[in-house]
Write a protein that holds these residues in place. Sequence first.
Motif, PDB file in Angstrom:
ATOM      1  N   GLY A 522       2.448  -0.696  -1.673  1.00 38.66           N
ATOM      2  CA  GLY A 522       1.390  -0.479  -1.161  1.00 38.66           C
ATOM      3  C   GLY A 522       2.015   0.421   0.088  1.00 38.66           C
ATOM      4  N   THR A 523       2.901   0.869   1.214  1.00 39.50           N
ATOM      5  CA  THR A 523       2.369   0.650   2.462  1.00 39.50           C
ATOM      6  C   THR A 523       2.927   2.548   2.069  1.00 39.50           C
ATOM      7  N   SER A 524       3.219   3.271   3.236  1.00 44.38           N
ATOM      8  CA  SER A 524       3.694   4.604   3.844  1.00 44.38           C
ATOM      9  C   SER A 524       3.170   4.772   4.686  1.00 44.38           C
ATOM     10  N   PRO A 525       4.409   4.900   5.526  1.00 46.02           N
ATOM     11  CA  PRO A 525       6.117   4.725   4.672  1.00 46.02           C
ATOM     12  C   PRO A 525       5.927   3.067   4.742  1.00 46.02           C
ATOM     13  N   ALA A 526       7.110   2.797   3.626  1.00 43.26           N
ATOM     14  CA  ALA A 526       7.593   1.950   3.561  1.00 43.26           C
ATOM     15  C   ALA A 526       7.378   0.631   5.038  1.00 43.26           C
ATOM     16  N   LYS A 527       6.712  -0.237   4.624  1.00 43.39           N
ATOM     17  CA  LYS A 527       7.180  -1.205   5.884  1.00 43.39           C
ATOM     18  C   LYS A 527       7.685  -2.629   5.577  1.00 43.39           C
ATOM     19  N   PRO A 528       7.893  -3.335   5.947  1.00 41.38           N
ATOM     20  CA  PRO A 528       7.993  -4.750   5.508  1.00 41.38           C
ATOM     21  C   PRO A 528       7.199  -5.787   6.709  1.00 41.38           C
ATOM     22  N   GLY A 529       7.204  -7.389   6.293  1.00 39.13           N
ATOM     23  CA  GLY A 529       6.239  -7.661   6.921  1.00 39.13           C
ATOM     24  C   GLY A 529       7.296  -8.932   7.364  1.00 39.13           C
ATOM     25  N   LEU A 530       6.805  -9.042   8.337  1.00 38.07           N
ATOM     26  CA  LEU A 530       7.662 -10.398   9.089  1.00 38.07           C
ATOM     27  C   LEU A 530       6.329 -11.827   9.156  1.00 38.07           C
ATOM     28  N   ALA A 531       6.526 -12.630   8.682  1.00 37.91           N
ATOM     29  CA  ALA A 531       5.877 -14.359   8.993  1.00 37.91           C
ATOM     30  C   ALA A 531       6.526 -15.411   8.940  1.00 37.91           C
TER      31      ALA A 531
END
Length: 604
Positions: A522-531
């Motif tokens: 559901g992110t715009s623009p599309a995003k990754p998450g580094l964890a």
Amino acid sequence: MIMINLEIAALSAAYADGSLTPEAVLDEVYARIAARGERPVWIHLVPQADAARQLEAASARKAAGAELPLFGIPFAVKDNIDVAGLPTTAACPDFAFVPDRSATVVQRLIEAGAILIGKTNLDQFATGLVGTRSPYGACASVFDERYVSGGSSAGSGVAVGAGLVSFALGTDTAGSGRVPAAFNNVVGLKPTKGLVSTSGVLPACRTQDVVSIFAGTAGDALAVLQAAGAYDEADAYSRKAPPAAVQPASWPVGFRFGVPADGLEFFGDEAAAALFRSAVERLTALGGTAVEVDFAPFREAAQLLYSGPWVAERLAAIRGFAETKPDSIHPVVRGIILGAAKIGAADAFDGFYKLAELTRRAEAEWAKMDVLLLPTTGTTYSIEELLADPVRLNSNLGLYTNFVNLMDLSAIAVPAGFRDNGPKKGLPFGVTLIGRAFADGALAALADRFHRAQALPIGATGQLPEGPALESDAPAPGMVRLAVVGAHLTGQPLNHQLTSRQARLVRTARTAPGYRLYALAGTSPAKPGLARDPDGAGGIEVELWELTEAAFGSFVAEVPPPMAIGTVTLEDGGTVKGFLCEPIALIGAEDITGHGGWRRWLAR
């Protein structure tokens, strides 16, 4: 006589492996000086027995466990810098006095283990860029005795260029630490104002003076700066520098170097013009991007140094002597210094206002570039030419140097080849890299790359540098390195948030183990998450960008939740600031760690 390479790095390595002793180095140094003769390079030579006693004291401290980074390294000092027990003449015998204490910079170098060999000749009262204004004789280029050595730090530049010492201190108000470097094929490091104490240095223009360093390589010059530079409460103009100021820093591919758009003045020296064009090509080959800048504000500031109120500072430094013993002063120097008596307080303020306006105009040019590339001088002159037209030709030599201290910039002069044709064939040419205040270490690193790419000998010794290259992966002073992993990558939709802040791409890297990468929902623009995840495989591809501290602050203020900026550990063990993700955002996210990076997942 064995030919010892006096490069600091080479001597230190030879001392460490036992292939050479400091005693042998002192023997050769004094033999070389005897063969050349004391005058005109030296005003006062320390007896070899006294130098040997310095070495004995340093050896005792070293044996007791003291850290001596310059142990056994022979050096010289310009004779407007105090050394306890030796006369300070400023190349004016009637002015001479014997100080009880050494200048702070000299004391720090001796504490670092360096061995003082003597005090060198200069343009009287450090007024000139030529080396001909001294009763102790006119210094000449080590490559042709018909041509000037450059000044005012004439003897110091020649001492290093001739291989008489490993390094030498000069002073630099208008270019005196850079012009002799160019004319003698050595490196001249002009530190940021206030980085090296001027306590115990006879002022020329006290608000603009710096202690400069001549050495065979940029690495050697930086090693001396690291030993010499420190905040000094006794010096009202000393400044507390950021730690990174004297550390080498990397320069990313695509770094921007400024070149004047409106052409350069070489005063008819076509061979010098060709060498500067080659320098631009060489810096481009090293990864730089040439950008055109307006040189006008810099040129106008350069003219202020001798046509504006700063000349009055030269009178203030020696007013009593100049007014009571004017005939003791060299005629050209006397004309410059006593001519300042007509400058009033209102004139001084007019000059300050003009400089402030020019510095503000220059800010627009600095926004375009990371470093400014200029010829150190447009040409050189014979001693005969200089004596016939001393003021105008001296002014020509300061065209590309006079503005640097006025605008509070750092600089390093570096060799850039030899003229291979024309009437000045065989004479060296040099360029100067100029940066913002406290960019000294970063400039030295770039100068070292530029210098080594040419395989030039040190001065006129014929000996190539033997020490290691000056390298670092640290960010430049005043810069923050940021790891981006997704929408801020090159070509991705949010990359403009970096480029609009003049951020620079340094390189691509990977994270250390202990990270997972997720495609957020559901992110715009599309995003990754580094964890962070102790069980994560790591090796996630990131781009490292570099931006100023102020730009970094404004960038962080725009980062929306659930993204956050934290500290990311890289594959090589280094740490940088970087994007991380709040745990709540991982609910419903897809684990894409196995793809190794956002680009690969997008291309799946």
